[in-house]
Design a protein around this motif. Structure first.
Motif, mmCIF file in Angstrom:
data_model
loop_
_atom_site.group_PDB
_atom_site.id
_atom_site.type_symbol
_atom_site.label_atom_id
_atom_site.label_comp_id
_atom_site.label_asym_id
_atom_site.label_seq_id
_atom_site.Cartn_x
_atom_site.Cartn_y
_atom_site.Cartn_z
ATOM 1 N N GLY A 161 3.900 -2.508 22.106
ATOM 2 C CA GLY A 161 2.745 -3.274 21.674
ATOM 3 C C GLY A 161 3.045 -3.715 20.254
ATOM 4 O O GLY A 161 3.993 -3.230 19.630
ATOM 5 N N VAL A 163 0.798 -4.888 16.687
ATOM 6 C CA VAL A 163 -0.454 -5.233 16.020
ATOM 7 C C VAL A 163 -0.106 -5.597 14.591
ATOM 8 O O VAL A 163 0.517 -4.822 13.869
ATOM 9 N N VAL A 170 -1.353 -5.895 23.032
ATOM 10 C CA VAL A 170 -1.691 -4.543 23.461
ATOM 11 C C VAL A 170 -1.817 -4.559 24.984
ATOM 12 O O VAL A 170 -2.508 -5.397 25.536
#
Length: 176
Positions: A161, A163, A170
Motif C-alpha cells: 500500500g 499513503v 490501500v
C-alpha cells in the motif's frame, strides 16, 4: 517518552551480554507501561483525548468513534485546552502536530504517565498486527523514494500500500 525508552533499550543492547538481563527487564517494563491493544479483534475500547480538532484531529476523532472509543475533544476553539480535569480516566492522548509538546495538558499527561501519541503513531497502532510498515522521512525526495520502495517490494512479490501527500493506495484501490 517512547523515543527515550527506545534509545535507553538500544544503549542497553549495545552494552553486550553482561547487560542482556538488564535490557530484557527494561524492555518488559516499557512493554508493561505501553498501551498497545488498539488493533485487537475485537478492539479494546479506550478513552482518548484528541488534542487539536482541525482536519487531522477531526479525522482521528471520527475514526476512534467508529471503533466505539470514547473521545474527549480538546481545541483552542473549544476553550478547554487548559482543563487538566479532562485527563481523568484517559488511556491515551493523541496530539496534532500543531500542538506544542509543552502545552499544559500534554505535559500533565506525560507527568501522569499517560501515553502521548502523534496521529501517525495512532494510525500505525490501528493497523492489523501482521502489517509491516516502511516510513520515509526527510526534506526532499520522499515521494520518489516511497514509490521506489513500493516498486521494489511489489517486484519481490509483496502486497503493498502507499499513503502519502500525492496519493493513497490501500487494499489495491487508489484514492486521490
Amino acid at each position: 517518552e517512547g523515543d527515550d525508552d527506545v534509545r535507553r533499550v538500544g544503549k542497553l543492547l549495545v552494552g553486550g551480554d553482561q547487560q542482556n538481563g538488564r535490557a530484557r527487564r527494561e524492555r518488559e517494563r516499557i512493554r508493561a507501561r505501553r498501551f498497545e491493544p488498539l488493533a485487537d479483534d475485537p478492539p479494546v475500547r479506550v478513552k482518548v483525548l484528541v488534542y487539536g480538532m482541525a482536519r487531522s484531529g477531526a479525522a482521528v476523532a471520527e475514526r476512534l468513534i467508529e471503533r466505539g472509543d470514547d473521545v474527549v475533544p480538546v481545541d483552542r476553539s473549544l476553550g478547554n485546552e487548559d482543563d487538566l480535569g479532562l485527563l481523568q480516566g484517559v488511556d491515551v492522548v493523541v496530539k496534532s502536530p500543531g500542538v506544542p509538546a509543552e502545552a499544559p495538558l500534554v505535559a500533565e499527561a506525560r507527568a501522569r504517565r499517560v501515553p502521548v501519541w502523534s496521529e501517525v503513531e495512532l494510525g500505525y497502532r490501528l493497523l492489523p498486527s501482521a502489517t509491516r510498515l516502511v516510513g520515509v522521512t526527510g526534506t526532499n525526495g520522499k515521494t520518489t523514494t516511497a514509490f521506489l520502495v513500493r516498486g521494489l517490494l511489489e517486484a519481490a512479490g509483496r502486497r503493498t500500500g502507499l499513503v502519502g501527500t500525492v496519493t493513497a493506495v490501500v487494499g489495491g484501490r487508489e484514492r486521490a
